[in-house]
Design a protein around this motif. Sequence first.
Motif, PDB file in Angstrom:
ATOM      1  N   ARG B  81      14.357 -32.921  17.011  1.00  0.00           N
ATOM      2  CA  ARG B  81      15.386 -31.918  17.277  1.00  0.00           C
ATOM      3  C   ARG B  81      16.627 -32.141  16.426  1.00  0.00           C
ATOM      4  NH1 ARG B  81      14.619 -29.094  22.367  1.00  0.00           N
ATOM      5  NH2 ARG B  81      12.599 -29.737  23.151  1.00  0.00           N
ATOM      6  N   LEU B  92       7.449 -20.979   4.334  1.00  0.00           N
ATOM      7  CA  LEU B  92       7.714 -19.971   5.367  1.00  0.00           C
ATOM      8  C   LEU B  92       6.388 -19.527   5.972  1.00  0.00           C
ATOM      9  CD1 LEU B  92      10.377 -17.831   3.460  1.00  0.00           C
ATOM     10  CD2 LEU B  92      10.770 -19.664   5.123  1.00  0.00           C
ATOM     11  N   PHE B  93       6.410 -19.208   7.258  1.00  0.00           N
ATOM     12  CA  PHE B  93       5.174 -18.762   7.938  1.00  0.00           C
ATOM     13  C   PHE B  93       4.920 -17.311   7.554  1.00  0.00           C
ATOM     14  CE2 PHE B  93       7.209 -21.747  11.058  1.00  0.00           C
ATOM     15  CZ  PHE B  93       6.487 -22.847  10.634  1.00  0.00           C
ATOM     16  N   SER B  95       2.781 -15.213   8.461  1.00  0.00           N
ATOM     17  CA  SER B  95       2.351 -14.274   9.500  1.00  0.00           C
ATOM     18  C   SER B  95       3.533 -13.765  10.328  1.00  0.00           C
ATOM     19  CB  SER B  95       1.344 -14.963  10.430  1.00  0.00           C
ATOM     20  OG  SER B  95       1.925 -16.119  10.990  1.00  0.00           O
ATOM     21  N   LEU B  96       4.725 -14.314  10.072  1.00  0.00           N
ATOM     22  CA  LEU B  96       5.896 -13.919  10.863  1.00  0.00           C
ATOM     23  C   LEU B  96       6.944 -13.266   9.971  1.00  0.00           C
ATOM     24  CD1 LEU B  96       6.394 -17.209  12.957  1.00  0.00           C
ATOM     25  CD2 LEU B  96       5.161 -15.159  13.635  1.00  0.00           C
ATOM     26  N   PHE B 104      12.470 -19.655  14.489  1.00  0.00           N
ATOM     27  CA  PHE B 104      11.290 -20.330  15.048  1.00  0.00           C
ATOM     28  C   PHE B 104      11.679 -21.527  15.932  1.00  0.00           C
ATOM     29  CE2 PHE B 104       7.473 -22.835  15.276  1.00  0.00           C
ATOM     30  CZ  PHE B 104       6.471 -21.892  15.306  1.00  0.00           C
ATOM     31  N   GLY B 105      12.552 -22.365  15.401  1.00  0.00           N
ATOM     32  CA  GLY B 105      12.980 -23.550  16.154  1.00  0.00           C
ATOM     33  C   GLY B 105      13.746 -23.163  17.412  1.00  0.00           C
ATOM     34  N   GLN B 108      11.189 -22.031  19.980  1.00  0.00           N
ATOM     35  CA  GLN B 108      10.316 -23.096  20.478  1.00  0.00           C
ATOM     36  C   GLN B 108      11.083 -24.201  21.198  1.00  0.00           C
ATOM     37  OE1 GLN B 108       7.206 -22.432  20.348  1.00  0.00           O
ATOM     38  NE2 GLN B 108       7.462 -20.723  18.952  1.00  0.00           N
ATOM     39  N   ARG B 109      12.237 -24.588  20.615  1.00  0.00           N
ATOM     40  CA  ARG B 109      12.948 -25.737  21.185  1.00  0.00           C
ATOM     41  C   ARG B 109      13.916 -25.313  22.271  1.00  0.00           C
ATOM     42  NH1 ARG B 109      15.100 -27.992  15.447  1.00  0.00           N
ATOM     43  NH2 ARG B 109      13.289 -29.193  14.794  1.00  0.00           N
ATOM     44  N   ARG B 114      13.927 -13.456  22.778  1.00  0.00           N
ATOM     45  CA  ARG B 114      13.681 -12.981  21.411  1.00  0.00           C
ATOM     46  C   ARG B 114      14.897 -12.235  20.862  1.00  0.00           C
ATOM     47  NH1 ARG B 114       8.643 -13.445  19.509  1.00  0.00           N
ATOM     48  NH2 ARG B 114       8.643 -11.558  18.240  1.00  0.00           N
ATOM     49  N   ARG B 154      16.409 -21.394   7.907  1.00  0.00           N
ATOM     50  CA  ARG B 154      15.563 -21.956   8.964  1.00  0.00           C
ATOM     51  C   ARG B 154      15.925 -23.416   9.230  1.00  0.00           C
ATOM     52  NH1 ARG B 154       9.152 -22.017   8.174  1.00  0.00           N
ATOM     53  NH2 ARG B 154       9.670 -23.661   6.697  1.00  0.00           N
TER      54      ARG B 154
END
Lengths: 259, 255
Positions: B81, B92-93, B95-96, B104-105, B108-109, B114, B154
Amino acid sequence: MHFLSLIGGVVLTFLGHLGRLTIFAGTSLSHCLRPPFYWRRVASQMVDIGYFSLPVVGLTAIFSGMVLALQSYTGFARFSAGSETAVANVVVVSLTRELGPVLAGLMVAGRIGASMAAEIGTMRVTEQIDALTTLSTNPFKYLVVPRLIAGLLMLPVLVLVADIIGVFGGFLVSVYKLGFNAASYINNSYDFMQAFDVISGLIKASAFGFVIALMGCYNGYYSKGGAQGVGAATTNAVVSSSILILTLNYIITELFFGT
Amino acid sequence: MTAKISLTDVRKSFGPKKVLDGITLDIAPKESVVVIGGSGTGKSVLLKCVLGILLADFGAIKVDGEEVAQVPASDRDAVNRKFGMLFQGSALFDSLPVWENVAFGLLQREHLSRAEAKDRAVATLAKVGLGSDVAMLSPAELSGGMQKRVGLARAIAGEPEIVFFDEPTTGLDPIMADVINDLIVACVRKQGITALSITHDMHSARKIADRICMLYQGKLIWVGPSSEVENSGNPYVDQFVHGAAEGPIKMQVHR
């Protein structure tokens, strides 16, 4: 001596892969039981595996059912004139027990296993999997578990649809080409089929779905070497899952129907 | 003062090849350290050992005094973290969309909603000079420079205490490279981040580093303030800094 060392090398490599695959499967299964769960990813994979595979599985099933009806009819005609009535029984049992799960499994292995290996393999070689790790996201939970769960759940659904479409294909040929009575064909199919025929097929389908997702993820996860490595991972995923499907099919058949 | 990152005698080999051979380095809080060295000298391996993506064979790696060398990245959430990372190829992803990459972080974290995460992502994109119109694009629709900026966004979106930069300017034109350097300096200084970067771009190293280290044959052969890198008195560093073909560093060229 050189020949022996060659054999030894191949055996050691095979055992190494087997060990790594076992650890990969064990780790994946353990993550299937521990939170966090990415349900949105599971749903997305279920749509990808289930919904988008319907056309290819449906087409395979309908033509298999049609061919099966035609071949059974001409085959039985060689032995006795009255054996045509067995066509409905052969179609329904063959499809639900064997052809439905195996053909659907092989088609999904080609479509989904390859795409899983290619996607995860590309993520590996472009450091996207490392990026997941640095963002406190376990790659097993985020990439592997949703695919395993989706494969396990959606293959039986696909096979159920394939069974229905395949039997319908047999019905079309029997009634419109061979001149069978529609009502008695349906009655024959329904009377002869047992619930366990369908259930055993669905259990096979679940096992095949798991194997397809496992081999796709495993080969993608350990791919290396850029585009060539991803290509090799994709090929390995399809070949290994197809072989495992056929092997598992025999083992499960032996367990359920072996005397 | 406790070092933010402390490496003691870190070793890592791949088969018979020693990649890291006893690396010892302390990085103070809010300090920006750049590791320079030729291609294949183990700079990325060093970074991955600190991040936990690779496990060191030997030695101690401490983050805020906590030993992390033998803890794989997947089992050290609390330490991760504190980290942000800008990858060489941005990673970079694909698919997103861009905003979800940046957030993203946070999703998730920090488990933000959203909508909240998207607002934070747009605000972070603004910090690296990208407008809100970029947020909905896919990474494949961006140029290399924009991808780097999204990668930087990011890396800093979760307000990390430590950011790692892996070849931040590789593959960019000189102007875009300087833009990225300025953004890194601005982000690091403004947010008081500790930074560990690896590069072989000397212009970038001079601009973003407080201290520069040179990695050669698995060892740190020179460590000093970035202002002294031109007059290090070390022939290896001199050759690297001036990009001279002749010198103690011999490239293996097969003719």
